[in-house]
Structures are given as C-alpha cells and as structure tokens.
Design a protein around this motif. Sequence first.
Motif, mmCIF file in Angstrom:
data_model
loop_
_atom_site.group_PDB
_atom_site.id
_atom_site.type_symbol
_atom_site.label_atom_id
_atom_site.label_comp_id
_atom_site.label_asym_id
_atom_site.label_seq_id
_atom_site.Cartn_x
_atom_site.Cartn_y
_atom_site.Cartn_z
ATOM 1 N N ALA A 83 4.960 -0.032 -4.255
ATOM 2 C CA ALA A 83 4.524 1.247 -3.816
ATOM 3 C C ALA A 83 3.044 1.411 -3.557
ATOM 4 O O ALA A 83 2.813 2.002 -2.387
ATOM 5 C CB ALA A 83 5.378 2.297 -4.523
ATOM 6 N N ALA A 84 2.518 0.979 -4.290
ATOM 7 C CA ALA A 84 0.877 1.333 -4.316
ATOM 8 C C ALA A 84 0.234 0.417 -3.251
ATOM 9 O O ALA A 84 -0.496 0.764 -2.312
ATOM 10 C CB ALA A 84 0.074 0.861 -5.787
ATOM 11 N N LEU A 85 0.859 -0.877 -3.231
ATOM 12 C CA LEU A 85 0.306 -1.902 -2.143
ATOM 13 C C LEU A 85 0.694 -1.138 -0.717
ATOM 14 O O LEU A 85 -0.149 -1.041 0.204
ATOM 15 C CB LEU A 85 1.063 -3.194 -2.143
ATOM 16 C CG LEU A 85 0.621 -4.222 -1.189
ATOM 17 C CD1 LEU A 85 -0.767 -4.627 -1.315
ATOM 18 C CD2 LEU A 85 1.514 -5.520 -1.469
ATOM 19 N N GLU A 86 1.935 -0.527 -0.626
ATOM 20 C CA GLU A 86 2.450 -0.059 0.542
ATOM 21 C C GLU A 86 1.432 1.132 0.960
ATOM 22 O O GLU A 86 1.017 1.387 2.031
ATOM 23 C CB GLU A 86 3.839 0.342 0.712
ATOM 24 C CG GLU A 86 4.292 1.053 1.971
ATOM 25 C CD GLU A 86 5.982 0.986 2.022
ATOM 26 O OE1 GLU A 86 6.309 1.401 2.985
ATOM 27 O OE2 GLU A 86 6.595 0.585 1.073
ATOM 28 N N GLU A 87 1.248 1.919 0.320
ATOM 29 C CA GLU A 87 0.311 3.245 0.423
ATOM 30 C C GLU A 87 -1.215 2.921 0.685
ATOM 31 O O GLU A 87 -1.824 3.411 1.585
ATOM 32 C CB GLU A 87 0.254 4.053 -1.116
ATOM 33 C CG GLU A 87 -0.562 5.417 -0.770
ATOM 34 C CD GLU A 87 -0.564 6.122 -2.254
ATOM 35 O OE1 GLU A 87 -1.676 6.631 -2.364
ATOM 36 O OE2 GLU A 87 0.467 6.126 -2.915
ATOM 37 N N ARG A 88 -1.667 1.983 0.084
ATOM 38 C CA ARG A 88 -2.957 1.382 0.415
ATOM 39 C C ARG A 88 -2.937 0.785 1.630
ATOM 40 O O ARG A 88 -3.997 1.159 2.278
ATOM 41 C CB ARG A 88 -3.301 0.314 -0.597
ATOM 42 C CG ARG A 88 -4.725 -0.239 -0.458
ATOM 43 C CD ARG A 88 -5.789 1.017 -0.684
ATOM 44 N NE ARG A 88 -7.067 0.268 -0.491
ATOM 45 C CZ ARG A 88 -7.950 0.905 0.281
ATOM 46 N NH1 ARG A 88 -7.773 2.163 0.651
ATOM 47 N NH2 ARG A 88 -9.305 0.328 0.155
ATOM 48 N N LEU A 89 -2.001 -0.002 2.292
ATOM 49 C CA LEU A 89 -2.206 -0.366 3.550
ATOM 50 C C LEU A 89 -2.088 0.534 4.561
ATOM 51 O O LEU A 89 -2.386 0.520 5.646
ATOM 52 C CB LEU A 89 -0.991 -1.499 3.694
ATOM 53 C CG LEU A 89 -1.420 -3.024 3.061
ATOM 54 C CD1 LEU A 89 -0.324 -3.700 3.326
ATOM 55 C CD2 LEU A 89 -2.576 -3.321 4.057
ATOM 56 N N THR A 90 -1.189 1.698 4.365
ATOM 57 C CA THR A 90 -1.134 2.943 5.268
ATOM 58 C C THR A 90 -2.348 3.581 5.251
ATOM 59 O O THR A 90 -2.779 3.929 6.380
ATOM 60 C CB THR A 90 -0.047 3.819 4.737
ATOM 61 O OG1 THR A 90 1.229 3.005 4.422
ATOM 62 C CG2 THR A 90 0.317 5.006 5.439
ATOM 63 N N ARG A 91 -2.955 3.490 4.315
ATOM 64 C CA ARG A 91 -4.547 4.050 4.573
ATOM 65 C C ARG A 91 -5.369 3.204 5.247
ATOM 66 O O ARG A 91 -6.222 3.860 5.868
ATOM 67 C CB ARG A 91 -5.107 4.535 3.155
ATOM 68 C CG ARG A 91 -4.166 5.912 2.532
ATOM 69 C CD ARG A 91 -4.820 6.394 1.177
ATOM 70 N NE ARG A 91 -4.537 5.285 0.103
ATOM 71 C CZ ARG A 91 -5.354 4.809 -0.957
ATOM 72 N NH1 ARG A 91 -6.232 5.488 -1.114
ATOM 73 N NH2 ARG A 91 -4.703 3.908 -1.867
ATOM 74 N N VAL A 92 -5.354 1.946 5.032
ATOM 75 C CA VAL A 92 -6.391 0.888 5.477
ATOM 76 C C VAL A 92 -6.188 0.961 7.023
ATOM 77 O O VAL A 92 -7.208 0.934 7.757
ATOM 78 C CB VAL A 92 -6.378 -0.351 4.858
ATOM 79 C CG1 VAL A 92 -7.008 -1.475 5.567
ATOM 80 C CG2 VAL A 92 -6.896 -0.215 3.469
ATOM 81 N N LEU A 93 -4.931 0.839 7.461
ATOM 82 C CA LEU A 93 -4.655 0.378 8.868
ATOM 83 C C LEU A 93 -4.551 1.906 9.785
ATOM 84 O O LEU A 93 -4.358 2.781 9.239
ATOM 85 C CB LEU A 93 -3.336 -0.277 8.952
ATOM 86 C CG LEU A 93 -3.302 -1.638 8.662
ATOM 87 C CD1 LEU A 93 -1.832 -2.143 8.308
ATOM 88 C CD2 LEU A 93 -4.150 -2.730 9.287
ATOM 89 N N PRO A 94 -4.754 1.659 11.096
ATOM 90 C CA PRO A 94 -4.660 2.932 11.841
ATOM 91 C C PRO A 94 -3.483 3.464 11.638
ATOM 92 O O PRO A 94 -2.413 2.672 11.616
ATOM 93 C CB PRO A 94 -5.154 2.207 13.248
ATOM 94 C CG PRO A 94 -5.938 1.015 13.025
ATOM 95 C CD PRO A 94 -5.264 0.285 11.672
#
Length: 137
Positions: A83-94
């Motif tokens: 879940a933390a990895l998915e949240e981090r990628l959601t914030r990093v990508l447009p």
Amino acid sequence: MRDADRGQLSIPVIEAAIGVVLVLAVVVGFTLGVPHPDGTERQLDAYAHDAATVLAEEPPRHGGATRLEEVSASAARFERERAALEERLTRVLPANCMFRVTTPHGTVGYPRPAGVPVGEATVPTAGGPVTVEVWYV
C-alpha cells in the motif's frame, strides 16, 4: 505558316496561376496538418525511469538499503509495503498516468491494458529485478 494564329498567355496570367496553386498548397498543408513525431513512448519511458529512480534512491520504511530493496527482499516485506509503494507512486507520477510495479514477490498498481504505449524501467536489486511500467489514462 500558322504561327500567327497561336495565342500566348501573358506573363501576369501565368504568375497569377502559379500564385493560386501555391496559396492552395499552403492552405491544404495547414488544413491537413503535418504529421509530427510521436514522443509518447519516450515520455513514458522517462516517467518510468524517474519513478524507478525515486524508489531506488529512497530510504526504506522498515529495513533494507532502499525502498526497492525492501519490497523485493521477501514476500512478507512486499505485502507489508504494498500500500505504501502504491501511494508513493501515485504521488510521484503525473495524475494522467497509471502504473504497474512488478517485483519477484508480486505486483502493485493496475492491470496493463492491451494496445497502449507503455514506458518501462527495470532496476536490479538483491532480491531480483523490479520493473516499473507507466501508461497514460
């Protein structure tokens, strides 16, 4: 001889005809447009590479050398950090991009649709390769 019977177009009429053809060619060119090179794949590759670099350089949340090392170390660590990895990628990508991260112990993100351009970056880790895929919504 019948040369006297031949008519000749005057130079201004020929110039006007060439000018009309030239103007029509320009108008048709603007109307139909000129194909431009599609940089979609290169941009998506850049997004995937940037996201993979951010994850590869970030410190882990619990243990390991980096965040990617942590999620690729074991199935238990992957499940804990999913879940933390998915949240981090959601914030990093447009906001107009979707993603999928594939590790040796599972995947995070969305199913990859068929027939769309996809950018990809793979990072080697001690636990195995981690691949980040990115595509437009």
